[in-house]
Design an enzyme around this catalytic site. Structure first.
Site, PDB file in Angstrom:
ATOM      1  N   GLU A 111       0.837  -1.208   0.000  1.00 22.54           N
ATOM      2  CA  GLU A 111       0.000   0.000   0.000  1.00 22.54           C
ATOM      3  C   GLU A 111       0.876   1.264   0.000  1.00 22.54           C
ATOM      4  O   GLU A 111       0.543   2.252  -0.657  1.00 22.54           O
ATOM      5  CB  GLU A 111      -0.955  -0.026   1.202  1.00 22.54           C
ATOM      6  CG  GLU A 111      -2.062  -1.062   0.998  1.00 22.54           C
ATOM      7  CD  GLU A 111      -2.843  -1.399   2.265  1.00 22.54           C
ATOM      8  OE1 GLU A 111      -2.201  -1.587   3.317  1.00 22.54           O
ATOM      9  OE2 GLU A 111      -4.078  -1.483   2.202  1.00 22.54           O
ATOM     10  N   GLU A 131      -3.321  -9.906   3.574  1.00 22.81           N
ATOM     11  CA  GLU A 131      -4.068  -9.740   4.828  1.00 22.81           C
ATOM     12  C   GLU A 131      -5.087 -10.847   5.051  1.00 22.81           C
ATOM     13  O   GLU A 131      -5.385 -11.219   6.179  1.00 22.81           O
ATOM     14  CB  GLU A 131      -4.783  -8.383   4.855  1.00 22.81           C
ATOM     15  CG  GLU A 131      -3.854  -7.189   5.026  1.00 22.81           C
ATOM     16  CD  GLU A 131      -3.303  -6.640   3.722  1.00 22.81           C
ATOM     17  OE1 GLU A 131      -3.373  -7.335   2.683  1.00 22.81           O
ATOM     18  OE2 GLU A 131      -2.811  -5.501   3.741  1.00 22.81           O
TER      19      GLU A 131
HETATM   20  C1  HXC Z   1       5.481  -7.990  12.343  1.00 22.31           C
HETATM   21  C2  HXC Z   1       6.864  -9.207  10.974  1.00 22.31           C
HETATM   22  C3  HXC Z   1       6.055  -8.917   9.866  1.00 22.31           C
HETATM   23  C4  HXC Z   1       4.914  -8.104  10.059  1.00 22.31           C
HETATM   24  C5  HXC Z   1       7.697 -10.153   9.235  1.00 22.31           C
HETATM   25  N1  HXC Z   1       7.854  -9.980  10.533  1.00 22.31           N
HETATM   26  N2  HXC Z   1       6.601  -9.531   8.784  1.00 22.31           N
HETATM   27  N3  HXC Z   1       6.572  -8.747  12.206  1.00 22.31           N
HETATM   28  N4  HXC Z   1       4.665  -7.670  11.308  1.00 22.31           N
HETATM   29  N5  HXC Z   1       4.106  -7.723   9.046  1.00 22.31           N
HETATM   30  C6  HXC Z   1       8.938 -10.501  11.398  1.00 22.31           C
HETATM   31  C7  HXC Z   1       8.733 -11.969  11.694  1.00 22.31           C
HETATM   32  O1  HXC Z   1       7.854 -12.135  12.768  1.00 22.31           O
HETATM   33  C8  HXC Z   1      10.140 -12.364  12.044  1.00 22.31           C
HETATM   34  O2  HXC Z   1      10.433 -11.962  13.362  1.00 22.31           O
HETATM   35  C9  HXC Z   1      10.994 -11.525  11.110  1.00 22.31           C
HETATM   36  O3  HXC Z   1      10.164 -10.443  10.712  1.00 22.31           O
HETATM   37  C10 HXC Z   1      11.417 -12.290   9.871  1.00 22.31           C
HETATM   38  O4  HXC Z   1      10.265 -12.841   9.269  1.00 22.31           O
HETATM   39  P1  HXC Z   1      10.138 -14.382   8.879  1.00 22.31           P
HETATM   40  O5  HXC Z   1       8.698 -14.690   8.796  1.00 22.31           O
HETATM   41  O6  HXC Z   1      10.964 -15.222   9.798  1.00 22.31           O
HETATM   42  O7  HXC Z   1      10.825 -14.368   7.451  1.00 22.31           O
HETATM   43  P2  HXC Z   1      10.510 -15.302   6.196  1.00 22.31           P
HETATM   44  O8  HXC Z   1      10.354 -16.729   6.622  1.00 22.31           O
HETATM   45  O9  HXC Z   1      11.552 -14.956   5.185  1.00 22.31           O
HETATM   46  O10 HXC Z   1       9.085 -14.847   5.666  1.00 22.31           O
HETATM   47  C11 HXC Z   1       8.921 -13.549   5.140  1.00 22.31           C
HETATM   48  C12 HXC Z   1       7.410 -13.208   4.989  1.00 22.31           C
HETATM   49  C13 HXC Z   1       6.704 -13.407   6.351  1.00 22.31           C
HETATM   50  C14 HXC Z   1       6.788 -14.108   3.931  1.00 22.31           C
HETATM   51  C15 HXC Z   1       7.330 -11.763   4.514  1.00 22.31           C
HETATM   52  O11 HXC Z   1       7.448 -12.700   7.370  1.00 22.31           O
HETATM   53  C16 HXC Z   1       5.308 -12.918   6.368  1.00 22.31           C
HETATM   54  O12 HXC Z   1       4.407 -13.546   5.869  1.00 22.31           O
HETATM   55  N6  HXC Z   1       5.109 -11.764   7.010  1.00 22.31           N
HETATM   56  C17 HXC Z   1       3.789 -11.174   7.151  1.00 22.31           C
HETATM   57  C18 HXC Z   1       3.324 -10.561   5.841  1.00 22.31           C
HETATM   58  C19 HXC Z   1       1.931 -10.003   5.980  1.00 22.31           C
HETATM   59  O13 HXC Z   1       0.972 -10.721   6.319  1.00 22.31           O
HETATM   60  N7  HXC Z   1       1.786  -8.705   5.780  1.00 22.31           N
HETATM   61  C20 HXC Z   1       0.504  -8.015   5.980  1.00 22.31           C
HETATM   62  C21 HXC Z   1       0.412  -7.509   7.410  1.00 22.31           C
HETATM   63  S1  HXC Z   1      -1.163  -6.834   7.712  1.00 22.31           S
HETATM   64  P3  HXC Z   1      11.125 -12.965  14.416  1.00 22.31           P
HETATM   65  O14 HXC Z   1      11.152 -12.179  15.681  1.00 22.31           O
HETATM   66  O15 HXC Z   1      10.290 -14.190  14.445  1.00 22.31           O
HETATM   67  O16 HXC Z   1      12.488 -13.196  13.818  1.00 22.31           O
HETATM   68  C22 HXC Z   1      -1.142  -5.347   6.986  1.00 22.31           C
HETATM   69  C23 HXC Z   1      -2.401  -4.567   7.144  1.00 22.31           C
HETATM   70  C24 HXC Z   1      -2.285  -3.268   6.401  1.00 22.31           C
HETATM   71  O17 HXC Z   1      -0.194  -4.945   6.387  1.00 22.31           O
HETATM   72  C25 HXC Z   1      -2.889  -2.178   7.177  1.00 22.31           C
HETATM   73  C26 HXC Z   1      -2.367  -0.855   6.690  1.00 22.31           C
HETATM   74  C27 HXC Z   1      -1.225  -0.302   7.430  1.00 22.31           C
END
Ligand code: HXC
Length: 257
Positions: A111, A131
């Site tokens: 976004e 999401e």
């Molecule tokens: C908090 C996050 C995060 C997030 C990653 N991390 N994304 N922490 N919020 N959105 C953290 C993980 O917890 C982890 O911390 C570290 O970053 C590394 O991530 P990994 O998952 O271990 O890495 P990897 O296996 O390479 O996977 C990467 C990834 C995955 C595919 C991007 O992290 C993932 O799916 N992240 C979430 C993506 C997501 O759903 N985004 C949308 C969020 S909701 P630790 O401490 O465990 O090492 C959103 C709503 C929008 O954006 C609203 C508007 C603002």
């Protein structure tokens, strides 16, 4: 505001914002978004800056909003937090914003990219709105801007499955401008920004505004908006300078007046 989660640099007339929360893949917490928006606004006010580049690192532009900040809140917490109000201010920035994206640009990260004006991506970039995997949906414009950029059916597929686009796919769908090797994505964005800062700033500003209007306005209203801005530019010194320089076969020196 002290900057905790971003780094700010200047390269000539280009302002550079680096998202800097690498251990969390630049997940956007509330303070980080405040820092980004306040910095964008102060760069917008700074007459020495004419274009802005926003980037992350090779692994991640931003992997979304910070999930830890949302897990245990309820609707009223969200309503009172009103976290998207600050996002709306990004669209008011008048100077061009270029996103230099490598790695994950997911959820709020995607976004944020879609709030930028031009997008240069590395081959490793991934764009998506996952999401739905978390039991929610985009909240900072994802359903709207993804759909406007990709068209209904592709946006629907990605939003409902949570899958992401590769950089090449994003290019194909017109979400981004170009894909370059990871070693040069930031250089490419800076080069492009440096090209824009040589252009007449008032024309740049009104062109940006007019293009953004094209997304929201019916054509007749958009044309009217364009025409008035076209006329307005004939009161600028830069219009005289640009056209006279052309006639005199020399390079124009634009002053932003
Ligand atoms: C908090 C996050 C995060 C997030 C990653 N991390 N994304 N922490 N919020 N959105 C953290 C993980 O917890 C982890 O911390 C570290 O970053 C590394 O991530 P990994 O998952 O271990 O890495 P990897 O296996 O390479 O996977 C990467 C990834 C995955 C595919 C991007 O992290 C993932 O799916 N992240 C979430 C993506 C997501 O759903 N985004 C949308 C969020 S909701 P630790 O401490 O465990 O090492 C959103 C709503 C929008 O954006 C609203 C508007 C603002």
């Amino acid at each position: 505001m002290s900057l905790e989660f971003i780094q700010v640099e200047r390269d000539g007339k280009v302002g550079l914002i680096r998202l800097n929360r690498p251990k969390q893949l630049n997940a956007l917490n509330l303070k980080m978004v405040d820092e980004i928006v306040e910095t964008l606004e102060s760069m917008d006010e700074d007459p020495e800056i004419r274009a802005i580049v926003i980037t992350g690192n090779e692994q991640a532009f931003a992997a979304g909003a910070d999930i830890d900040e949302m897990t245990e809140v309820d609707s009223i917490d969200m309503l009172l937090r009103d976290q998207f109000r600050v996002w709306d201010r990004i669209a008011l920035v008048r100077k061009p914003i270029i996103a230099a994206v490598s790695g994950f640009a997911l959820g709020g990260g995607c976004e944020l990219v879609m709030n930028c004006d031009i997008v240069i991506a590395s081959e490793s970039a991934r764009f998506g709105q996952p999401e739905v995997n978390l039991g929610v949906m985009p909240g900072a414009g994802g359903t709207q801007r993804f759909t406007k950029a990709l068209g209904k059916v592709k946006a629907m597929e990605l939003l409902l499955t949570g899958e992401s686009l590769t950089a090449e796919e994003a290019l194909h769908y017109g979400l981004i401008n170009r894909v370059v090797p990871v070693e040069v994505y930031l250089d490419e964005a800076m080069k492009l920004a440096n090209r824009i800062v040589g252009q007449p700033p008032i024309a740049v500003r009104l062109i940006k505004q007019s293009v953004l209007k094209a997304i929201d306005l019916p054509l007749d209203e958009g044309l009217d908006f364009e025409r008035k801005n076209f006329y307005l530019l004939f009161s600028s010194e830069d219009q005289k300078e640009g056209m006279r320089a052309f006639a005199q076969k020399r390079k124009p020196d634009f002053k932003g007046k």
